[in-house]
Design a protein around this motif. Structure first.
Motif, PDB file in Angstrom:
ATOM      1  N   PRO A 113     -45.562  10.256 -16.574  1.00 37.80           N
ATOM      2  CA  PRO A 113     -46.745   9.436 -16.826  1.00 37.80           C
ATOM      3  C   PRO A 113     -46.478   7.945 -16.661  1.00 37.80           C
ATOM      4  CG  PRO A 113     -45.896  10.357 -18.878  1.00 37.80           C
ATOM      5  CD  PRO A 113     -45.150  11.027 -17.776  1.00 37.80           C
ATOM      6  N   ARG A 114     -45.212   7.560 -16.575  1.00 34.74           N
ATOM      7  CA  ARG A 114     -44.841   6.153 -16.368  1.00 34.74           C
ATOM      8  C   ARG A 114     -44.782   5.778 -14.888  1.00 34.74           C
ATOM      9  NH1 ARG A 114     -44.644   2.056 -19.389  1.00 34.74           N
ATOM     10  NH2 ARG A 114     -42.585   1.341 -18.706  1.00 34.74           N
ATOM     11  N   SER A 115     -44.962   6.744 -14.001  1.00 34.43           N
ATOM     12  CA  SER A 115     -44.765   6.511 -12.566  1.00 34.43           C
ATOM     13  C   SER A 115     -45.884   5.685 -11.942  1.00 34.43           C
ATOM     14  CB  SER A 115     -44.684   7.859 -11.837  1.00 34.43           C
ATOM     15  OG  SER A 115     -44.751   7.670 -10.433  1.00 34.43           O
ATOM     16  N   ASN A 116     -45.529   4.565 -11.312  1.00 35.17           N
ATOM     17  CA  ASN A 116     -46.500   3.782 -10.552  1.00 35.17           C
ATOM     18  C   ASN A 116     -46.936   4.545  -9.302  1.00 35.17           C
ATOM     19  OD1 ASN A 116     -46.481   1.647 -12.382  1.00 35.17           O
ATOM     20  ND2 ASN A 116     -44.974   0.462 -11.218  1.00 35.17           N
ATOM     21  N   ALA A 117     -46.019   5.320  -8.725  1.00 32.32           N
ATOM     22  CA  ALA A 117     -46.385   6.111  -7.540  1.00 32.32           C
ATOM     23  C   ALA A 117     -47.468   7.124  -7.886  1.00 32.32           C
ATOM     24  CB  ALA A 117     -45.155   6.816  -6.977  1.00 32.32           C
ATOM     25  N   ALA A 118     -47.377   7.710  -9.058  1.00 33.47           N
ATOM     26  CA  ALA A 118     -48.396   8.684  -9.474  1.00 33.47           C
ATOM     27  C   ALA A 118     -49.749   7.993  -9.648  1.00 33.47           C
ATOM     28  CB  ALA A 118     -47.973   9.354 -10.773  1.00 33.47           C
ATOM     29  N   LEU A 119     -49.741   6.791 -10.223  1.00 33.95           N
ATOM     30  CA  LEU A 119     -50.996   6.038 -10.379  1.00 33.95           C
ATOM     31  C   LEU A 119     -51.616   5.769  -9.011  1.00 33.95           C
ATOM     32  CD1 LEU A 119     -52.934   4.240 -12.188  1.00 33.95           C
ATOM     33  CD2 LEU A 119     -51.423   2.335 -11.514  1.00 33.95           C
ATOM     34  N   VAL A 120     -50.821   5.347  -8.060  1.00 37.95           N
ATOM     35  CA  VAL A 120     -51.334   5.056  -6.720  1.00 37.95           C
ATOM     36  C   VAL A 120     -51.856   6.325  -6.053  1.00 37.95           C
ATOM     37  CG1 VAL A 120     -50.624   4.315  -4.402  1.00 37.95           C
ATOM     38  CG2 VAL A 120     -49.947   2.983  -6.396  1.00 37.95           C
ATOM     39  N   ALA A 121     -51.133   7.432  -6.203  1.00 37.50           N
ATOM     40  CA  ALA A 121     -51.584   8.694  -5.610  1.00 37.50           C
ATOM     41  C   ALA A 121     -52.924   9.139  -6.193  1.00 37.50           C
ATOM     42  CB  ALA A 121     -50.530   9.776  -5.830  1.00 37.50           C
ATOM     43  N   ASP A 122     -53.080   8.934  -7.513  1.00 36.77           N
ATOM     44  CA  ASP A 122     -54.271   9.426  -8.202  1.00 36.77           C
ATOM     45  C   ASP A 122     -55.491   8.523  -8.016  1.00 36.77           C
ATOM     46  OD1 ASP A 122     -52.708  11.462  -9.133  1.00 36.77           O
ATOM     47  OD2 ASP A 122     -52.424  10.615 -11.149  1.00 36.77           O
ATOM     48  N   THR A 123     -55.267   7.207  -7.805  1.00 37.22           N
ATOM     49  CA  THR A 123     -56.418   6.293  -7.837  1.00 37.22           C
ATOM     50  C   THR A 123     -56.639   5.502  -6.553  1.00 37.22           C
ATOM     51  OG1 THR A 123     -55.003   4.609  -8.859  1.00 37.22           O
ATOM     52  CG2 THR A 123     -56.276   6.000 -10.342  1.00 37.22           C
ATOM     53  N   LEU A 124     -55.569   5.324  -5.745  1.00 30.46           N
ATOM     54  CA  LEU A 124     -55.757   4.579  -4.486  1.00 30.46           C
ATOM     55  C   LEU A 124     -55.769   5.519  -3.285  1.00 30.46           C
ATOM     56  CD1 LEU A 124     -55.984   2.104  -2.682  1.00 30.46           C
ATOM     57  CD2 LEU A 124     -53.510   1.744  -2.966  1.00 30.46           C
ATOM     58  N   LEU A 125     -54.805   6.409  -3.172  1.00 26.29           N
ATOM     59  CA  LEU A 125     -54.655   7.232  -1.969  1.00 26.29           C
ATOM     60  C   LEU A 125     -55.588   8.445  -2.018  1.00 26.29           C
ATOM     61  CD1 LEU A 125     -50.813   6.913  -1.532  1.00 26.29           C
ATOM     62  CD2 LEU A 125     -52.630   5.509  -0.537  1.00 26.29           C
ATOM     63  N   ARG A 126     -56.863   8.147  -2.140  1.00 27.75           N
ATOM     64  CA  ARG A 126     -57.913   9.177  -2.137  1.00 27.75           C
ATOM     65  C   ARG A 126     -59.086   8.634  -1.331  1.00 27.75           C
ATOM     66  NH1 ARG A 126     -60.884   7.650  -7.005  1.00 27.75           N
ATOM     67  NH2 ARG A 126     -61.722   9.740  -7.237  1.00 27.75           N
ATOM     68  N   ASN A 127     -60.125   9.411  -1.131  1.00 25.75           N
ATOM     69  CA  ASN A 127     -61.272   8.975  -0.307  1.00 25.75           C
ATOM     70  C   ASN A 127     -60.760   8.566   1.076  1.00 25.75           C
ATOM     71  OD1 ASN A 127     -62.967   9.402  -2.594  1.00 25.75           O
ATOM     72  ND2 ASN A 127     -62.383   7.371  -3.366  1.00 25.75           N
ATOM     73  N   ALA A 128     -61.249   7.448   1.615  1.00 26.96           N
ATOM     74  CA  ALA A 128     -60.820   7.026   2.962  1.00 26.96           C
ATOM     75  C   ALA A 128     -59.327   6.715   2.996  1.00 26.96           C
ATOM     76  CB  ALA A 128     -61.629   5.812   3.395  1.00 26.96           C
ATOM     77  N   ALA A 129     -58.819   6.160   1.879  1.00 30.58           N
ATOM     78  CA  ALA A 129     -57.415   5.722   1.845  1.00 30.58           C
ATOM     79  C   ALA A 129     -56.431   6.878   1.801  1.00 30.58           C
ATOM     80  CB  ALA A 129     -57.192   4.797   0.641  1.00 30.58           C
TER      81      ALA A 129
END
Ligand SMILES: O=C1O[C@H](COP(=O)(O)O)[C@@H](O)[C@H](O)[C@H]1O
Length: 245
Positions: free
Chosen positions: A89-105
């Motif tokens: 839950p501390r992973s920044n990569a997980a945050l990016v996967a869950d909230t940025l790398l979705r939809n068009a991105a």
């Protein structure tokens, strides 16, 4: 029209823009980053973005994820990472996967900093090899800041703070050991961050505004500076500060 104030503070090396609310900031920052990446793709056939983690960027990531750019030509990496696997839950990569790398991105390539290794120092060497192949310089980098004035993983109590703040450090990725950090860290180096064509600092709330202003006004030099001030002073162009209450 977003209600915002913009103060040119080029003498201090930053442009301050205050927004009426956090949603307005997220939309405007997403527009700026998307425009920057699209221009880079037009100019050199690729876009290269580094983002921070933590609790602040969620709205910004959600807004950016839907911007209609050629995400298949974009590489996303992290400004910094906790030395934890993506399952943490501390992973920044997980945050990016869950909230940025979705939809068009979701079409973008992601280059992590974390690699399974015996130490953050070993993981940094592995990350260095992978990141060396990416299309430097960064076209855009979005920094966050802690209430201790750290940015990236440049923590004031880091064992190797002079190396972390070195504007000429030859490394791409550095390990960080700092008692206040919570765990060992991995961070992009100062010159890789300040080499970004568009360098932004995204902060929210009255406390972080006060911390930033105090850091910039303090009558101190050298490694006694808050790390955020060292970045502002190392940047060859004004850092774009985006703030909302
Ligand atoms: O630990 C970190 O802290 C900073 C600030 O995080 P926030 O939760 O106060 O927004 C963040 O920019 C950095 O990426 C993260 O690793």
């Amino acid at each position: 029209m977003t209600a915002q104030e913009t103060a040119q503070a080029a003498t201090q090396g930053y442009d301050w823009t205050a927004f009426s609310d956090r949603e307005a900031l997220a939309e405007t920052l997403a527009d700026r980053v998307a425009e920057t990446l699209s221009a880079a793709i037009e100019r050199r056939g690729a876009g290269f973005l580094a983002v921070s983690g933590g609790t602040t960027p969620g709205r910004f990531f959600a807004a950016l994820s839907s911007r209609p750019i050629a995400w298949d030509k974009v590489t996303v990496t992290l400004v910094d990472e906790r030395f934890v696997p993506p399952s943490s839950p501390r992973s920044n990569a997980a945050l990016v996967a869950d909230t940025l790398l979705r939809n068009a991105a979701s079409a973008a390539r992601f280059a992590p900093l974390y690699h399974a290794a015996d130490s953050a120092a070993d993981a940094a060497i592995a990350a260095e090899a992978e990141l060396a192949t990416l299309p430097w310089p960064l076209d855009a980098a979005v920094l966050g800041m802690g209430t201790d004035g750290h940015t990236a993983s440049f923590f004031p109590d880091a064992d190797t703070l002079p190396d972390l703040l070195d504007p000429h450090n030859a490394r791409i990725v550095l390990p960080v050991e700092a008692a206040s950090a919570g765990e060992p860290r991995l961070t992009l180096s100062m010159p890789r961050l300040t080499g970004a064509g568009f360098l932004a600092l995204h902060i929210e709330g009255a406390e972080k505004r006060a911390v930033f202003e105090a850091a910039m006004q303090a009558a101190i030099q050298g490694d006694d500076r808050k790390p955020i001030r060292a970045v502002i002073e190392a940047s060859p162009r004004p850092v774009n500060v985006f703030w909302a209450p």
